[in-house]
Design a protein around this motif. Structure first.
Motif, PDB file in Angstrom:
ATOM      1  N   PHE A 135       0.808  -1.218   0.000  1.00  0.00           N
ATOM      2  CA  PHE A 135       0.000   0.000   0.000  1.00  0.00           C
ATOM      3  C   PHE A 135       0.847   1.277   0.000  1.00  0.00           C
ATOM      4  O   PHE A 135       0.305   2.379  -0.080  1.00  0.00           O
ATOM      5  CB  PHE A 135      -0.957   0.014   1.202  1.00  0.00           C
TER       6      PHE A 135
ATOM      7  N   ILE B 137       1.603   4.881  -3.125  1.00  0.00           N
ATOM      8  CA  ILE B 137       0.407   4.893  -3.978  1.00  0.00           C
ATOM      9  C   ILE B 137      -0.482   6.052  -3.550  1.00  0.00           C
ATOM     10  O   ILE B 137      -0.608   6.344  -2.362  1.00  0.00           O
ATOM     11  CB  ILE B 137      -0.378   3.565  -3.851  1.00  0.00           C
TER      12      ILE B 137
ATOM     13  N   TRP C 274      -4.021   7.012  -2.897  1.00  0.00           N
ATOM     14  CA  TRP C 274      -5.291   6.336  -2.658  1.00  0.00           C
ATOM     15  C   TRP C 274      -6.417   7.358  -2.665  1.00  0.00           C
ATOM     16  O   TRP C 274      -6.364   8.355  -1.958  1.00  0.00           O
ATOM     17  CB  TRP C 274      -5.263   5.607  -1.317  1.00  0.00           C
TER      18      TRP C 274
ATOM     19  N   SER D 221      -1.907   8.818   1.278  1.00  0.00           N
ATOM     20  CA  SER D 221      -0.704   8.142   0.818  1.00  0.00           C
ATOM     21  C   SER D 221       0.226   7.838   1.981  1.00  0.00           C
ATOM     22  O   SER D 221       0.230   8.531   2.999  1.00  0.00           O
ATOM     23  CB  SER D 221       0.034   9.004  -0.222  1.00  0.00           C
TER      24      SER D 221
ATOM     25  N   SER E  69      -5.170  -4.424   3.561  1.00  0.00           N
ATOM     26  CA  SER E  69      -4.837  -4.423   2.133  1.00  0.00           C
ATOM     27  C   SER E  69      -4.552  -5.843   1.680  1.00  0.00           C
ATOM     28  O   SER E  69      -4.201  -6.710   2.481  1.00  0.00           O
ATOM     29  CB  SER E  69      -3.623  -3.527   1.856  1.00  0.00           C
TER      30      SER E  69
ATOM     31  N   ASP F  19      -2.466  -3.861  -4.729  1.00  0.00           N
ATOM     32  CA  ASP F  19      -2.341  -2.424  -4.976  1.00  0.00           C
ATOM     33  C   ASP F  19      -3.624  -1.799  -5.509  1.00  0.00           C
ATOM     34  O   ASP F  19      -3.623  -0.665  -5.971  1.00  0.00           O
ATOM     35  CB  ASP F  19      -1.187  -2.148  -5.946  1.00  0.00           C
ATOM     36  N   LYS F  20      -4.730  -2.539  -5.426  1.00  0.00           N
ATOM     37  CA  LYS F  20      -5.998  -2.022  -5.965  1.00  0.00           C
ATOM     38  C   LYS F  20      -6.804  -1.259  -4.923  1.00  0.00           C
ATOM     39  O   LYS F  20      -7.309  -0.165  -5.197  1.00  0.00           O
ATOM     40  CB  LYS F  20      -6.846  -3.169  -6.523  1.00  0.00           C
TER      41      LYS F  20
ATOM     42  N   THR G 144      -9.344   3.390  -3.312  1.00  0.00           N
ATOM     43  CA  THR G 144      -8.906   2.665  -4.496  1.00  0.00           C
ATOM     44  C   THR G 144      -7.738   3.414  -5.117  1.00  0.00           C
ATOM     45  O   THR G 144      -7.687   4.644  -5.080  1.00  0.00           O
ATOM     46  CB  THR G 144     -10.051   2.507  -5.512  1.00  0.00           C
ATOM     47  N   ASN G 145      -6.805   2.673  -5.692  1.00  0.00           N
ATOM     48  CA  ASN G 145      -5.619   3.243  -6.320  1.00  0.00           C
ATOM     49  C   ASN G 145      -6.023   4.213  -7.434  1.00  0.00           C
ATOM     50  O   ASN G 145      -6.805   3.881  -8.319  1.00  0.00           O
ATOM     51  CB  ASN G 145      -4.767   2.107  -6.891  1.00  0.00           C
ATOM     52  N   SER G 146      -5.444   5.418  -7.403  1.00  0.00           N
ATOM     53  CA  SER G 146      -5.812   6.450  -8.377  1.00  0.00           C
ATOM     54  C   SER G 146      -5.413   6.093  -9.808  1.00  0.00           C
ATOM     55  O   SER G 146      -5.932   6.673 -10.762  1.00  0.00           O
ATOM     56  CB  SER G 146      -5.165   7.784  -8.000  1.00  0.00           C
ATOM     57  N   LYS G 147      -4.507   5.123  -9.979  1.00  0.00           N
ATOM     58  CA  LYS G 147      -4.055   4.783 -11.327  1.00  0.00           C
ATOM     59  C   LYS G 147      -5.163   4.141 -12.168  1.00  0.00           C
ATOM     60  O   LYS G 147      -5.027   4.023 -13.382  1.00  0.00           O
ATOM     61  CB  LYS G 147      -2.840   3.857 -11.272  1.00  0.00           C
TER      62      LYS G 147
END
Length: 280
Positions: free
Chosen positions: A33, A36, A38, A47, A97, A100-101, A117-120
């Motif tokens: 986690f 990232i 978040w 983060s 966690s 990485d989602k 949730t991951n911003s990516k």
């Protein structure tokens, strides 16, 4: 003199190298986690980066404020904890966690639960949510301070992870089951938080039973069993991913084996969440 000078330079470079290596090791990413961004909304993100926790919030006037503090990660009664030293106070966060989602945080200082949730993934809200419907073969009812407390399966439909489902039969609960409906956005993946979660008393995790093995049965809308699989859960209070590898209307989980509790025979599950990204 030149020899001494060369030796001094070598020693200096060695000390510099050791200091640099120690610094890199201190802030090296250790948990999935970390490093990232978040997102819980477009105006709120979190983060854990280089030993610094940062909480960024945007107000209605589009002004951003940041709350920062140094963090350390440790384990307490099988839960992963982040102790964060802010300027004016210290807080402890439960960190849930699995990859990485998605990330779930429980801030004990403010009694605040945060789903991220991951911003990516280019989203503007957390794509992890509780199941919508759940039924079980039994549930525990106990008397606490003159009040009756019911650990119903409906507790698993509440995003509050401190509301637990506990089976209600004699013994360890072998053979007891619960069924979830997969209907918000039919998903392929789910997350279970095993055991009894009480943020004020983490020892209750080991005091009660935890599920070791589940029989997963995936059913169609007319009740036909389409798939059977045995699932082994870790004896840990974290998000544990279950991949059905398909989209099914109902999923029944039956307790087959248990990690026995040190004080009680009751077996508990804290929460079940849907991985919304797996529904896309």
């Amino acid at each position: 003199m030149d020899h001494r000078k060369d030796l001094f330079i070598i020693r200096y470079l060695f000390i510099l190298f050791v200091a640099l290596f120690s610094s890199l090791k201190l802030y090296a990413k250790e948990y999935v986690f970390e490093d990232i961004e978040w997102i819980t909304t477009l105006s709120e993100n979190y983060s854990f980066t280089n030993g610094i926790y940062c909480e960024s919030i945007c107000d209605l006037n589009e002004n951003w404020t940041e709350l920062k503090g140094k963090y350390r990660i440790y384990e307490e009664n099988s839960y992963l904890m982040a102790e964060i030293q802010f300027k004016d106070f210290t807080s402890k966060y439960f960190v849930f966690s699995a990859n990485d989602k998605h990330l779930i945080l429980y801030d004990t200082y403010r009694n605040k639960q945060i789903e991220c949730t991951n911003s990516k993934y280019h989203i503007d809200e957390p794509w992890i949510w509780p199941i919508s419907q759940c039924a079980a073969s039994s549930f525990l009812v106990e008397k606490l301070k003159n009040d009756l407390v019911e650990y119903k399966p409906e507790n698993l439909t509440d995003k509050d992870i401190s509301k637990n489902w506990v089976e209600g039969t004699e013994g360890l609960g072998i053979g007891e089951s619960f069924t979830i409906k997969n209907d918000i956005l039919p998903a392929r993946k789910f997350y279970i938080i095993n055991g009894f979660f009480c943020p004020d008393k983490t020892s209750l995790f080991y005091s009660n039973g935890r599920v070791r093995k589940l029989l997963m049965e995936c059913l169609s809308s007319n009740g036909v069993i389409c798939k059977k699989e045995e699932i082994i859960l870790e004896d840990a209070g974290k998000l544990q991913e279950i991949d059905t590898k398909g989209k099914y209307d109902f999923i029944t989980f039956t307790i087959m084996e248990v990690y026995p509790g040190m004080q009680y025979q009751d077996t508990a599950i804290s929460s079940i969440f849907v991985d919304g990204l797996s529904a896309l």
